[in-house]
Design a protein around this motif. Structure first.
Motif, PDB file in Angstrom:
ATOM      1  N   ASP A 129      -4.672   3.809  -0.724  1.00  0.00           N
ATOM      2  CA  ASP A 129      -5.326   3.371   0.512  1.00  0.00           C
ATOM      3  C   ASP A 129      -5.975   2.007   0.347  1.00  0.00           C
ATOM      4  O   ASP A 129      -6.348   1.372   1.335  1.00  0.00           O
ATOM      5  N   TYR A 130      -6.161   1.596  -0.905  1.00  0.00           N
ATOM      6  CA  TYR A 130      -6.786   0.305  -1.188  1.00  0.00           C
ATOM      7  C   TYR A 130      -6.362  -0.177  -2.567  1.00  0.00           C
ATOM      8  O   TYR A 130      -5.906   0.605  -3.405  1.00  0.00           O
TER       9      TYR A 130
ATOM     10  N   LYS B 219      -9.849  -2.402   2.118  1.00  0.00           N
ATOM     11  CA  LYS B 219      -8.509  -2.208   1.563  1.00  0.00           C
ATOM     12  C   LYS B 219      -8.281  -3.045   0.310  1.00  0.00           C
ATOM     13  O   LYS B 219      -7.296  -2.860  -0.399  1.00  0.00           O
TER      14      LYS B 219
ATOM     15  N   LEU C  89       0.830  -1.200   0.000  1.00  0.00           N
ATOM     16  CA  LEU C  89       0.000   0.000   0.000  1.00  0.00           C
ATOM     17  C   LEU C  89       0.872   1.261   0.000  1.00  0.00           C
ATOM     18  O   LEU C  89       0.588   2.227  -0.729  1.00  0.00           O
TER      19      LEU C  89
END
Length: 376
Positions: A111-112, A146, A105
């Motif tokens: 963030d995902y 995520k 990440l």
């Protein structure tokens, strides 16, 4: 750009996906990415509707993810789908799973992940996945947001694929599929298994590491005669993209010309006709007779403990098998550092533990060594 939509995915995905394993390099001997050229390629692809970018933790010896993150950061987050992968063979403990995922990440500056895969499932790697509860961890990350869609890439027999698809719930799957491996590695059965489970298919190696873009001259001539306007590579890309259930076709592009050709192929996309399938079969029959080694240049076999540059040796030898120019072979092979040549293979078998193509690498190294020594 042709897009595909699946109810289970609920997103428009570009039919052409950008594979980030073979980005342009500053020099052939190292995996360092030529960022200027690669950014130009990304920009062209993104501007022409490519919205699926596929990377992985070990690509370019760990340099692919940071570059991809840097490149995609320049675009609106909603304009692209990012895929990366968890490498089971690099896990030594259960804590490694979270460590690698969080590192990815950060590397990718997101963030995902839109798409996330268990990388290269085979029988050996599946044991690691189960031992360290990889699927359970990733499922939790999906619940946390995520990971948007969870899948796997696969390099093994259909029987194991059935086991994996029956045991776990998947949003998509990635398999090696091209018109050579349709029968050679039974990609046809793998495709049909996924289709029967209504699992969208991401195609990798549609051009088999570039080998189907560089067919022997007689094989390429068959395709050129049918349609002089089409590149040899475009036939392979269209074969994969013509199959129902295929979400996107990844191409590990190395220069801007390849991006442009693939974008052209996938814009106003035209599936193969029955006549074109017959022509492709004719070209394949001719190509098979060349006797090349089915190496895609993925470099999973590297580094060799004895120092042999396995993909490079195979690439040089395969070119000889195609053009039969022994003088050119010996000249090119001679430029390869002596310690990287086939005769230094010690048959330790470490390379075969990681080869997705299941090539008998020590036997092939012996074959090349003998050819260099005496010719045939």
């Amino acid at each position: 750009m042709e897009n595909r939509y699946f109810e289970s995915i609920k997103e428009e995905i570009s039919l052409l996906g950008f594979g980030c394993m073979r980005l342009p390099r500053i020099c052939e001997e190292k995996q360092e990415i030529d960022e200027k050229r690669a950014l130009e390629m990304f920009d062209y692809a993104h501007e022409h509707g490519v919205n699926y970018f596929d990377t992985a933790y070990p690509y370019h010896e760990g340099l692919s993810e940071p570059f991809v993150g840097k490149a995609l950061k320049r675009y609106p987050r909603e304009s692209f789908h990012l895929a990366s992968k968890m490498p089971p063979w690099m896990l030594k403990s259960e804590s490694d799973v979270e460590r690698i995922f969080e590192d990815q990440l950060k590397r990718c500056q997101v963030d995902y992940f839109d798409f996330y895969l268990v990388h290269n499932i085979c029988r050996e790697h599946l044991e690691i996945v189960e031992k360290f509860h990889v699927y359970e961890f990733l499922k939790k990350k999906k619940e946390e947001g995520k990971i948007r869609r969870l899948g796997f890439s696969f390099h093994d027999k259909p029987a194991l694929l059935r086991q994996v698809t029956d045991r776990y719930e998947w949003d998509f799957a990635q398999i090696q599929l091209n018109y050579l491996d349709w029968e050679l590695q039974d990609a046809k059965t793998q495709y049909e298994i996924l289709k029967s489970h209504q699992i969208p298919v991401v195609v990798m190696e549609p051009v088999r590491g570039g080998s189907l873009a560089g067919l022997s001259e007689p094989a390429a001539e068959v395709l050129k005669k049918e349609n002089p306007e089409l590149s040899t590579a475009s036939w392979a890309v269209r074969f994969a993209a013509s199959l129902p259930g295929v979400m996107t076709v990844l191409s590990g592009m190395s220069d801007l010309a390849q991006v442009q050709d693939n974008v052209k192929t996938m814009t106003d996309f035209k599936p193969l006709t029955q006549r074109e399938r017959e022509v492709l079969t004719e070209a394949l029959d001719i190509y098979r007779s060349s006797g090349t080694i089915p190496c895609t240049g993925c470099r999973y076999c590297m580094d060799c403990p004895a120092g042999v540059d396995i993909p490079k040796v195979f690439a040089i030898y395969n070119q000889y098998r195609i053009d039969h120019n022994e003088n050119s072979f010996r000249s090119t092979y001679g430029y390869l550092e002596e310690e990287k040549q086939a005769q230094h293979c010690v048959r330790c078998g470490k390379c075969m533990e990681h080869c997705p193509q299941h090539i008998q690498i020590p036997d092939k190294m012996e074959e090349i060594r003998d050819f260099v020594a005496g010719g045939n």
